[in-house]
Design a protein around this motif. Sequence first.
Motif, short mmCIF file in Angstrom:
data_model
loop_
_atom_site.label_atom_id
_atom_site.label_comp_id
_atom_site.label_asym_id
_atom_site.label_seq_id
_atom_site.Cartn_x
_atom_site.Cartn_y
_atom_site.Cartn_z
N ASN A 114 -24.31 -28.21 27.93
CA ASN A 114 -24.68 -27.86 26.54
C ASN A 114 -24.60 -26.36 26.28
O ASN A 114 -25.34 -25.81 25.44
N ASN A 115 -23.69 -25.67 26.97
CA ASN A 115 -23.56 -24.22 26.81
C ASN A 115 -23.11 -23.88 25.39
O ASN A 115 -22.05 -24.31 24.94
N GLN A 116 -23.92 -23.10 24.68
CA GLN A 116 -23.67 -22.85 23.27
C GLN A 116 -22.42 -21.98 23.04
O GLN A 116 -21.66 -22.22 22.10
N ASN A 117 -22.22 -21.00 23.88
CA ASN A 117 -21.03 -20.16 23.71
C ASN A 117 -19.76 -20.98 23.88
O ASN A 117 -18.77 -20.76 23.16
N ALA A 118 -19.76 -21.91 24.82
CA ALA A 118 -18.60 -22.77 25.00
C ALA A 118 -18.39 -23.66 23.78
O ALA A 118 -17.25 -23.86 23.33
N LYS A 119 -19.47 -24.18 23.23
CA LYS A 119 -19.37 -24.99 22.02
C LYS A 119 -18.77 -24.20 20.87
O LYS A 119 -17.91 -24.68 20.13
N ASP A 120 -19.24 -22.96 20.72
CA ASP A 120 -18.73 -22.11 19.63
C ASP A 120 -17.24 -21.84 19.81
O ASP A 120 -16.48 -21.81 18.82
N ALA A 121 -16.81 -21.62 21.04
CA ALA A 121 -15.39 -21.35 21.30
C ALA A 121 -14.53 -22.57 20.95
O ALA A 121 -13.44 -22.43 20.38
N LEU A 122 -15.02 -23.77 21.28
CA LEU A 122 -14.26 -24.98 20.98
C LEU A 122 -14.16 -25.23 19.48
O LEU A 122 -13.17 -25.77 18.99
N ALA A 123 -15.18 -24.80 18.76
CA ALA A 123 -15.19 -25.03 17.32
C ALA A 123 -14.51 -23.92 16.53
O ALA A 123 -14.29 -24.07 15.32
N HIS A 124 -14.15 -22.81 17.20
CA HIS A 124 -13.57 -21.67 16.49
C HIS A 124 -12.17 -22.00 15.99
O HIS A 124 -11.38 -22.69 16.65
N SER A 125 -11.86 -21.48 14.83
CA SER A 125 -10.57 -21.76 14.21
C SER A 125 -9.39 -21.25 15.04
O SER A 125 -8.29 -21.80 14.96
N ASP A 126 -9.58 -20.20 15.84
CA ASP A 126 -8.48 -19.68 16.66
C ASP A 126 -8.00 -20.70 17.69
O ASP A 126 -6.86 -20.62 18.16
N ASN A 127 -8.88 -21.65 18.07
CA ASN A 127 -8.54 -22.61 19.12
C ASN A 127 -8.31 -24.03 18.59
O ASN A 127 -8.12 -24.95 19.37
N ARG A 128 -8.31 -24.19 17.26
CA ARG A 128 -8.34 -25.53 16.68
C ARG A 128 -7.09 -26.36 17.02
O ARG A 128 -7.16 -27.59 17.06
N HIS A 129 -5.95 -25.69 17.25
CA HIS A 129 -4.71 -26.44 17.46
C HIS A 129 -4.71 -27.21 18.78
O HIS A 129 -3.93 -28.15 18.96
N HIS A 130 -5.59 -26.84 19.70
CA HIS A 130 -5.62 -27.49 21.00
C HIS A 130 -6.85 -28.37 21.17
O HIS A 130 -7.06 -28.90 22.27
#
Length: 548
Positions: free
Chosen positions: A21-37
Amino acid sequence: MPSRRREGHPLALFYLVAYDNNQNAKDALAHSDNRHHVWMREDGTLALDIGFNIRSRSSAILATIGRNDTDIRLHRPSISKLHCSFEIDLHTNVVMLHDRSFHGTTQVYGENATPFEHQRQRQVVVQEDLNTVIGMGGARRNLYQFELIWYRKPAESMEMVKNRQEISRGYEDPPSLIRTVFDEGDTEPPSRRETRPHTAGPRQKMRYATIGPPLGSGQFGTVHKAVDADTGKLMAVKILRRPVAASGQDNWTPSQYHALKREVEHLSELDHPNIVDYITSQGWDGPEVEIFMGLKAGTLKSLLESGNCPTVAESVFHHILQALDCLAMKDIIHRDVKPENILWVLLPDGQHQFQLGDFGLCNRAVTAFTTVGSPIFMAPEMLWKGEQTHKVDVWSLFVTMLWTLDAGGFRHMSRKFKSVGETQEAVQAAASNLDVVSKIQEMAVVNPLERASAAQMLVKCFNGAGLSTPRNRVPALISTPAVAAAERSPSPVSSSLAGRSAPKNLRRPEKNANMWTAQKRIEKARYPPRAQSPGLRSIRMGEGNASG
């Protein structure tokens, strides 16, 4: 914003999810810069695919992770511009995680983790059940924590990497999925190579993971395909477990322990292209001994039984003669030369390279006295309890060539032999009567003093190519009437071993049987057996495999 995909990309090898449940990892996955993957799993959590869905100008890099100009972007200031990368070892097709951070703040976790350590390279293999959690950033290297979940088993993932170009055909990704080129100057970490045996510096434990089912098994252990977790190199590991005594304590008998140590000591001093390469061993004080060797494609036995191979007899003969000559120069007797112990690899030019392996029964000539080996391939002096020399292996190679060529139907017939004596009579009959092996019959002379050496056969058949013995130290062959008759035959050696036709059924004519019996009596009189030694016919097939 378009809706999330509900399944992983077909070209992905694995995906990342937020760990614990690491919050920083969650934020990275939800960030628009990474959305294509990123796609959404059934439980609503986000997952980021990594594999050939992320395209690059470099065929060796799957994905880069960092603060900017990378495939996957993490936005906290403690993350380096290029923090880490997932890369392919182009030789072995395994995936490795490289720590590229400025302060070395990438780490791996998990039940079977092989963490980054001082004096080791900042790279580790990642696969199912190995290094399954990665952390990045911060003093504890856990600012971001991701779990790696693989779509396939390790062997299947390696096969996909191997066939990546063919698999990727037909897929066109939008320009937004193509990676930007990062600054090459930041990608190379300082070299921290692992110290290996025979080099200066402290010795470090070999860290590895097995791949797939065992390659083979024996009385005390198994052989596995394995990957070096620090280098990504493939190898074979023989794992030997201490037997459990009646007292409940694990221990080797003295003879077992010394046989294992002898195998390792002899392998460690050999360096020859036709002898299996020894890497290292460990665990001698623990419950398991691990012996690491080079990984091969298979055995001569499995290669020929598959039926999908070209004629290899001449290559087998030349390569193993070279191995035996090298052993003879070291005063080492293998004592178990047979098709199962001849390994092979396929060279870039498509040719087979054969190597002698399994040195579990090897010994120095001065201390070799026990009856060991595989009965079909045993030399006569092994059964007579006579002196053992490197000529023992020459006889075994001759029998191996009978099996390889299937001379006179030898493979089928060998399954029906009831005693070693019967086997050796058939070998003598083949040497005397089959044209296909007539040029190498000096290897099947009963008297080891008159039997050819590997060096002599290299000189005769290959003009000395591959000799370890100095040419001026190779004596002339001892000629017998049968050998002299064969020498007058115009057939070249190479054509003999390339598979010339041989009689379908190998039978020993009576005149040759009487000749062989007389020769056997002469040899037994010349080299009398030790007290209580069994005769040739008293040793039944499957016996005589004592250790030592």
